[in-house]
Design a protein around this motif. Structure first.
Motif, PDB file in Angstrom:
ATOM      1  N   ALA A 126      -1.494 -35.814 -30.042  1.00 39.43           N
ATOM      2  CA  ALA A 126      -1.060 -35.420 -31.435  1.00 39.43           C
ATOM      3  C   ALA A 126      -2.082 -33.985 -31.497  1.00 39.43           C
ATOM      4  CB  ALA A 126      -1.208 -36.027 -32.567  1.00 39.43           C
ATOM      5  N   ASP A 127      -1.652 -33.413 -32.665  1.00 35.90           N
ATOM      6  CA  ASP A 127      -2.350 -32.173 -32.867  1.00 35.90           C
ATOM      7  C   ASP A 127      -2.476 -32.380 -34.404  1.00 35.90           C
ATOM      8  OD1 ASP A 127      -0.118 -30.878 -34.068  1.00 35.90           O
ATOM      9  OD2 ASP A 127       0.192 -29.866 -32.297  1.00 35.90           O
ATOM     10  N   SER A 128      -3.050 -31.120 -35.118  1.00 34.15           N
ATOM     11  CA  SER A 128      -3.247 -31.308 -36.559  1.00 34.15           C
ATOM     12  C   SER A 128      -2.104 -31.422 -37.189  1.00 34.15           C
ATOM     13  CB  SER A 128      -4.130 -30.066 -37.050  1.00 34.15           C
ATOM     14  OG  SER A 128      -3.594 -28.820 -36.677  1.00 34.15           O
ATOM     15  N   ASP A 152      -5.059 -25.080 -27.884  1.00 33.12           N
ATOM     16  CA  ASP A 152      -6.136 -24.870 -26.899  1.00 33.12           C
ATOM     17  C   ASP A 152      -5.716 -25.232 -25.501  1.00 33.12           C
ATOM     18  OD1 ASP A 152      -8.715 -24.718 -25.526  1.00 33.12           O
ATOM     19  OD2 ASP A 152      -9.499 -26.143 -26.537  1.00 33.12           O
ATOM     20  N   PRO A 153      -5.672 -24.295 -24.564  1.00 33.88           N
ATOM     21  CA  PRO A 153      -5.158 -24.472 -23.301  1.00 33.88           C
ATOM     22  C   PRO A 153      -6.137 -25.399 -22.268  1.00 33.88           C
ATOM     23  CG  PRO A 153      -5.755 -22.280 -23.419  1.00 33.88           C
ATOM     24  CD  PRO A 153      -6.098 -22.751 -24.963  1.00 33.88           C
ATOM     25  N   ASN A 154      -7.422 -25.242 -22.946  1.00 35.10           N
ATOM     26  CA  ASN A 154      -8.391 -25.830 -21.854  1.00 35.10           C
ATOM     27  C   ASN A 154      -8.257 -27.428 -22.026  1.00 35.10           C
ATOM     28  OD1 ASN A 154     -10.772 -26.615 -20.383  1.00 35.10           O
ATOM     29  ND2 ASN A 154     -12.124 -26.152 -22.205  1.00 35.10           N
ATOM     30  N   ALA A 188       2.181 -34.064 -26.464  1.00 39.91           N
ATOM     31  CA  ALA A 188       1.517 -33.234 -25.401  1.00 39.91           C
ATOM     32  C   ALA A 188       0.507 -34.208 -24.460  1.00 39.91           C
ATOM     33  CB  ALA A 188       0.944 -32.074 -26.122  1.00 39.91           C
ATOM     34  N   PRO A 189       0.447 -33.658 -23.380  1.00 38.96           N
ATOM     35  CA  PRO A 189      -0.612 -34.304 -22.478  1.00 38.96           C
ATOM     36  C   PRO A 189      -1.906 -34.317 -23.081  1.00 38.96           C
ATOM     37  CG  PRO A 189       0.726 -32.869 -20.907  1.00 38.96           C
ATOM     38  CD  PRO A 189       1.287 -32.690 -22.562  1.00 38.96           C
ATOM     39  N   GLU A 190      -2.459 -35.718 -22.918  1.00 41.70           N
ATOM     40  CA  GLU A 190      -3.794 -35.986 -23.645  1.00 41.70           C
ATOM     41  C   GLU A 190      -5.046 -35.767 -22.468  1.00 41.70           C
ATOM     42  OE1 GLU A 190      -6.552 -36.821 -26.443  1.00 41.70           O
ATOM     43  OE2 GLU A 190      -4.590 -36.406 -26.586  1.00 41.70           O
ATOM     44  N   PRO A 191      -5.934 -34.988 -22.861  1.00 43.35           N
ATOM     45  CA  PRO A 191      -7.233 -34.921 -21.881  1.00 43.35           C
ATOM     46  C   PRO A 191      -7.660 -36.314 -21.665  1.00 43.35           C
ATOM     47  CG  PRO A 191      -7.317 -33.067 -23.717  1.00 43.35           C
ATOM     48  CD  PRO A 191      -6.224 -33.935 -23.982  1.00 43.35           C
ATOM     49  N   ALA A 192      -7.909 -36.704 -20.305  1.00 45.00           N
ATOM     50  CA  ALA A 192      -8.201 -38.284 -19.983  1.00 45.00           C
ATOM     51  C   ALA A 192      -9.689 -38.466 -20.481  1.00 45.00           C
ATOM     52  CB  ALA A 192      -7.815 -38.268 -18.678  1.00 45.00           C
ATOM     53  N   LYS A 193     -10.667 -37.353 -20.085  1.00 41.97           N
ATOM     54  CA  LYS A 193     -11.955 -37.674 -20.008  1.00 41.97           C
ATOM     55  C   LYS A 193     -12.512 -38.488 -21.257  1.00 41.97           C
ATOM     56  CE  LYS A 193     -14.270 -34.670 -17.782  1.00 41.97           C
ATOM     57  NZ  LYS A 193     -14.910 -33.194 -17.616  1.00 41.97           N
TER      58      LYS A 193
END
Length: 295
Positions: free
Chosen positions: A64-66, A94-96, A212-217
């Motif tokens: 999700a996002d804001s 944020d693309p990173n 959207a794809p979620e950062p896994a770390k």
């Protein structure tokens, strides 16, 4: 379970005592309980207290996002509250995606300090629960109350995936390996069954367009939370009992498995799932968050 209207609710809602409440009795979130104890005026009518105006900082969860909070924030603001919904690293525009949990929590802390916010309610949903745990460690004197809505409450040294049933964790690990940028993208079938299980198929497909794809770390990082568990900050837990992201029982689930980790806390219950009510019943969700937050 009950045909709640998606229209505007007053906060507090004077007719709320007439709305069916499901199988859970919760004296904290039922104005009917307080209504019987309000003083009467000379005409015999019950006098409701003036609504308390609050400041909220709403922290979204994974996938999700804001903008997740847009409709709920609008309802809360329409009743005189101040609402902030910060974006954090690796999400939104944020693309990173190569971010850490510390980078995510720092984003929220920086937002709070930049706006010089004080005496606010810090709300976390889902993965956002782990974020507000770390944020609370860094700005404890600014926070009036912590509110967790179907949110992870990790013990010291745990990661989010430590709290998932083995099949779910294994599924996330497989999706992570399939990614070329260390993210996890939920298949529609998983999102439908776990996140929006009370939605219509049409609505579920529409909601999925925002995933959207979620950062896994950050999901796999073990967090040092010793400072969090030393905080005296008041806490609340909002539990929607049709939320299917975590199974109930057998050492899993939102309440009481996660909620009771908070020690002394206020419990507010509702009948929604993990995602749907932010879009279809934002006034209902706003009322629950307000009930969890007010003095």
């Amino acid at each position: 379970m009950f045909p709640y209207s998606s229209g505007k609710y007053q906060i507090p809602n004077p007719n709320y005592r007439f709305i069916p409440q499901g199988q859970y009795y919760n004296p904290y979130s039922e104005p009917s309980w307080a209504w019987w104890h309000y003083p009467q005026d000379f005409g015999g009518s019950y006098r409701l207290p003036a609504p308390q105006r609050l400041t909220f900082v709403l922290v979204h969860g994974a996938w999700a996002d804001s903008h997740f909070w847009d409709d709920v924030a609008e309802v809360l603001r329409s009743h005189g509250n101040t609402v902030h919904a910060p974006e954090y690293a690796g999400h939104g525009s944020d693309p990173n995606k190569n971010v850490t949990h510390a980078m995510i929590s720092k984003s929220v802390v920086d937002y709070i300090k930049h706006l010089n916010l004080h005496d606010f309610i810090l709300v976390g949903h889902s993965f956002g629960g782990t974020v507000i745990q770390k944020v609370a460690e860094q700005v404890p004197d600014r926070i009036k109350r912590l509110v967790f809505w179907d949110a992870f409450v990790l013990k010291d040294g745990e990661s989010l995936v430590d709290q998932l049933p083995p099949p779910t964790r294994q599924g996330f690990e497989a999706l992570r390996k399939m990614s070329n940028d260390d993210t996890i993208m939920l298949p529609f079938e998983t999102f439908r069954a776990m996140f929006v299980n009370t939605a219509s198929t049409e609505d579920a497909k529409h909601f999925y367009t925002s995933v959207a794809p979620e950062p896994a770390k950050p999901l796999f990082e073990k967090l040092d939370l010793k400072a969090f568990y030393a905080l005296p900050t008041p806490k609340s837990y909002v539990y929607f009992y049709q939320d299917n992201v975590l199974p109930q029982g057998e050492g899993y689930g939102w309440h009481p498995h996660m909620s009771t980790r908070l020690g002394l806390f206020r419990l507010i219950v509702g009948d929604g799932d993990h995602f749907t009510d932010t879009r279809t019943r934002p006034a209902y969700l706003a009322q629950k968050i307000y009930d969890a937050s007010r003095d």
